[in-house]
Design a protein around this motif. Structure first.
Motif, PDB file in Angstrom:
ATOM      1  N   GLY A 104       0.824  -1.105  -0.104  1.00 48.66           N
ATOM      2  CA  GLY A 104      -0.112   0.132  -0.111  1.00 48.66           C
ATOM      3  C   GLY A 104       0.745   1.219   0.087  1.00 48.66           C
ATOM      4  O   GLY A 104       2.111   1.117  -0.096  1.00 48.66           O
ATOM      5  N   GLU A 105       0.124   2.551   0.099  1.00 52.00           N
ATOM      6  CA  GLU A 105       0.965   3.594   0.429  1.00 52.00           C
ATOM      7  C   GLU A 105      -0.067   4.578   1.647  1.00 52.00           C
ATOM      8  O   GLU A 105      -1.025   4.249   1.584  1.00 52.00           O
ATOM      9  CB  GLU A 105       1.117   4.243  -1.125  1.00 52.00           C
ATOM     10  N   LEU A 106       0.855   5.358   1.779  1.00 50.45           N
ATOM     11  CA  LEU A 106       0.193   6.467   2.744  1.00 50.45           C
ATOM     12  C   LEU A 106       0.257   7.941   2.212  1.00 50.45           C
ATOM     13  O   LEU A 106       1.345   8.293   1.566  1.00 50.45           O
ATOM     14  CB  LEU A 106       0.980   6.450   4.138  1.00 50.45           C
ATOM     15  N   PRO A 107      -0.694   8.713   2.157  1.00 49.32           N
ATOM     16  CA  PRO A 107      -0.822   9.904   1.492  1.00 49.32           C
ATOM     17  C   PRO A 107       0.440  10.888   1.771  1.00 49.32           C
ATOM     18  O   PRO A 107       0.911  11.313   0.633  1.00 49.32           O
ATOM     19  CB  PRO A 107      -2.116  10.579   2.126  1.00 49.32           C
ATOM     20  N   ALA A 108       0.991  10.813   3.114  1.00 48.20           N
ATOM     21  CA  ALA A 108       2.067  11.595   3.261  1.00 48.20           C
ATOM     22  C   ALA A 108       3.342  10.912   2.962  1.00 48.20           C
ATOM     23  O   ALA A 108       4.220  11.955   2.869  1.00 48.20           O
ATOM     24  CB  ALA A 108       2.128  11.798   4.986  1.00 48.20           C
ATOM     25  N   LEU A 109       3.356   9.713   2.446  1.00 48.02           N
ATOM     26  CA  LEU A 109       4.698   9.213   2.292  1.00 48.02           C
ATOM     27  C   LEU A 109       4.672   8.664   0.631  1.00 48.02           C
ATOM     28  O   LEU A 109       5.822   8.440   0.115  1.00 48.02           O
ATOM     29  CB  LEU A 109       4.968   7.921   3.118  1.00 48.02           C
ATOM     30  N   GLY A 110       3.604   8.103   0.130  1.00 49.80           N
ATOM     31  CA  GLY A 110       3.734   7.517  -0.961  1.00 49.80           C
ATOM     32  C   GLY A 110       3.840   6.015  -0.727  1.00 49.80           C
ATOM     33  O   GLY A 110       3.532   5.418   0.297  1.00 49.80           O
ATOM     34  N   PRO A 111       4.301   5.396  -1.899  1.00 47.17           N
ATOM     35  CA  PRO A 111       4.470   3.610  -1.828  1.00 47.17           C
ATOM     36  C   PRO A 111       5.379   3.444  -0.657  1.00 47.17           C
ATOM     37  O   PRO A 111       6.390   3.854  -0.413  1.00 47.17           O
ATOM     38  CB  PRO A 111       4.944   3.336  -3.140  1.00 47.17           C
ATOM     39  N   LEU A 112       4.843   2.499   0.422  1.00 45.24           N
ATOM     40  CA  LEU A 112       5.746   1.935   1.354  1.00 45.24           C
ATOM     41  C   LEU A 112       6.783   1.272   1.001  1.00 45.24           C
ATOM     42  O   LEU A 112       8.029   1.526   1.808  1.00 45.24           O
ATOM     43  CB  LEU A 112       5.017   1.193   2.473  1.00 45.24           C
ATOM     44  N   ALA A 113       6.976   0.315   0.004  1.00 46.68           N
ATOM     45  CA  ALA A 113       8.120  -0.328  -0.314  1.00 46.68           C
ATOM     46  C   ALA A 113       9.212   0.620  -1.021  1.00 46.68           C
ATOM     47  O   ALA A 113      10.372   0.764  -0.537  1.00 46.68           O
ATOM     48  CB  ALA A 113       7.712  -1.273  -1.627  1.00 46.68           C
ATOM     49  N   ARG A 114       8.857   1.810  -1.729  1.00 51.60           N
ATOM     50  CA  ARG A 114       9.667   2.837  -1.835  1.00 51.60           C
ATOM     51  C   ARG A 114      10.413   3.602  -0.903  1.00 51.60           C
ATOM     52  O   ARG A 114      11.700   3.825  -0.718  1.00 51.60           O
ATOM     53  CB  ARG A 114       9.001   3.770  -3.023  1.00 51.60           C
ATOM     54  N   HIS A 115       9.482   3.961   0.147  1.00 51.78           N
ATOM     55  CA  HIS A 115      10.025   4.581   1.236  1.00 51.78           C
ATOM     56  C   HIS A 115      11.079   3.761   2.228  1.00 51.78           C
ATOM     57  O   HIS A 115      12.239   4.310   2.432  1.00 51.78           O
ATOM     58  CB  HIS A 115       8.972   4.768   2.354  1.00 51.78           C
ATOM     59  N   TRP A 116      10.828   2.665   2.342  1.00 48.25           N
ATOM     60  CA  TRP A 116      11.970   1.551   3.090  1.00 48.25           C
ATOM     61  C   TRP A 116      13.040   1.196   2.015  1.00 48.25           C
ATOM     62  O   TRP A 116      14.116   1.000   2.473  1.00 48.25           O
ATOM     63  CB  TRP A 116      11.214   0.335   3.425  1.00 48.25           C
ATOM     64  N   ARG A 117      12.929   1.207   0.801  1.00 47.28           N
ATOM     65  CA  ARG A 117      14.023   0.994  -0.005  1.00 47.28           C
ATOM     66  C   ARG A 117      15.048   1.898  -0.026  1.00 47.28           C
ATOM     67  O   ARG A 117      16.170   1.675  -0.349  1.00 47.28           O
ATOM     68  CB  ARG A 117      13.499   0.777  -1.356  1.00 47.28           C
ATOM     69  N   THR A 118      14.851   3.049   0.666  1.00 42.91           N
ATOM     70  CA  THR A 118      16.121   3.931   1.016  1.00 42.91           C
ATOM     71  C   THR A 118      16.995   3.580   1.925  1.00 42.91           C
ATOM     72  O   THR A 118      18.293   4.020   1.914  1.00 42.91           O
ATOM     73  CB  THR A 118      15.568   5.543   1.357  1.00 42.91           C
ATOM     74  N   GLU A 119      16.713   2.796   3.009  1.00 42.28           N
ATOM     75  CA  GLU A 119      17.611   2.304   3.899  1.00 42.28           C
ATOM     76  C   GLU A 119      17.609   0.713   3.936  1.00 42.28           C
ATOM     77  O   GLU A 119      18.552   0.353   4.601  1.00 42.28           O
ATOM     78  CB  GLU A 119      17.162   3.011   5.224  1.00 42.28           C
ATOM     79  N   LEU A 120      16.445   0.102   3.862  1.00 41.54           N
ATOM     80  CA  LEU A 120      16.234  -1.221   4.149  1.00 41.54           C
ATOM     81  C   LEU A 120      17.622  -2.227   3.748  1.00 41.54           C
ATOM     82  O   LEU A 120      17.936  -3.071   4.483  1.00 41.54           O
ATOM     83  CB  LEU A 120      14.982  -1.743   3.932  1.00 41.54           C
ATOM     84  N   PRO A 121      17.841  -1.925   2.373  1.00 41.65           N
ATOM     85  CA  PRO A 121      19.025  -2.758   1.721  1.00 41.65           C
ATOM     86  C   PRO A 121      20.331  -2.739   2.648  1.00 41.65           C
ATOM     87  O   PRO A 121      21.001  -3.973   2.877  1.00 41.65           O
ATOM     88  CB  PRO A 121      19.232  -2.353   0.239  1.00 41.65           C
ATOM     89  N   GLY A 122      20.593  -1.464   2.690  1.00 43.69           N
ATOM     90  CA  GLY A 122      21.941  -1.391   3.792  1.00 43.69           C
ATOM     91  C   GLY A 122      21.767  -1.789   5.002  1.00 43.69           C
ATOM     92  O   GLY A 122      22.766  -2.645   5.785  1.00 43.69           O
TER      93      GLY A 122
END
Length: 262
Positions: free
Chosen positions: A133-151
């Motif tokens: 899903g996505e949240l209005p303030a953040l957009g798609p959740l997978a994209r949000h977490w992708r900034t830090e989760l791989p590291g």
């Protein structure tokens, strides 16, 4: 060895008492800022009249969405108690041997739409939020977490041992194997479950979750620490028919097919 699990959509009923979640006490402190952002966005979204539509759930889950409003104060419990779906029923954490639970505490990571990544012992409340899903303030959740989760997962995996990837598609998208360093991708193995009947094979869904839970339980109880995809295949192959396929392209994961024969 590191085992990556998805969460379950079903969660345990909220605890009646206990301390609330403390973000600073959760594993992987590098995710704290992102966790705060998702938590606040989820609470704000859950208070809206169109919350059910925004969160992609039906009216039967309105009570769970309403409970999102109390996430700051709701009693927390270990993640292995919060998640109650098919995979976690098969894993059956309470029935693991003490040694297997100790291994699981450091070798299992649950990928979460709200918390990013959790160890089984991290204390969190029940919630309603899915990674697709996505949240209005953040957009798609997978994209949000992708900034830090791989590291974060790269650091958790360390310099040796295989990464046993039991995640479902939306949770893979939050930290795709192609975002891992080359050396880590080379030792990541996605677990796929096939049913074989009358010489024909098909991918299964419900049984796949159950089998991935059983595979995780088996690996923790065995206490082995395979250093290569081939060693993982041989270990799992002692319990189920198992076949290993190399990466389809550079930077992709290996695939371990666990075959359930009718």
């Amino acid at each position: 060895m590191l085992v990556l699990l998805p969460p379950s959509e079903s969660k345990a009923a909220p605890a009646k008492r206990g301390r609330a979640v403390a973000l600073e006490d959760l594993s992987f402190p590098g995710l704290t800022d992102l966790r705060k952002q998702v938590l606040e966005a989820l609470i704000t979204t859950s208070a809206r009249p169109d919350a059910l539509e925004l969160l992609g759930v039906g009216a039967s889950l309105a009570g769970e969405v309403a409970r999102n409003l109390t996430l700051h104060s709701a009693p927390a419990r270990p993640a292995h108690e919060v998640y109650t779906g098919v995979l976690y029923d098969a894993l059956d954490w309470p029935a693991l041997s003490p040694a297997a639970r100790r291994r699981g505490a450091s070798r299992v990571v649950v990928i979460s739409a709200l918390w990013g990544a959790l160890r089984p012992g991290d204390r969190v409340p029940s919630y309603r939020l899915s990674m697709d899903g996505e949240l209005p303030a953040l957009g798609p959740l997978a994209r949000h977490w992708r900034t830090e989760l791989p590291g974060v997962l790269t650091e958790a995996a360390g310099r040796r041992g295989v990464i046993v990837d039991c995640r479902s598609g939306p949770y893979v998208a939050a930290a795709p194997v192609t975002s891992f360093p080359t050396g880590l991708a080379d030792r990541t193995v996605a677990v796929r479950v096939l049913r074989e009947s009358a010489g024909k094979r098909s991918v299964v869904s419900h049984l796949a979750k159950h089998t991935r839970g059983e595979v995780t339980r088996y690996l923790l109880e065995r206490g082995a620490d395979p250093s290569s995809p081939a060693e993982l295949r041989d270990l799992v192959g002692e319990r189920w028919p198992a076949e290993l396929t190399g990466p389809a392209r550079a930077g992709a994961a290996w695939t371990l097919d666990v075959v359930l024969r009718a």
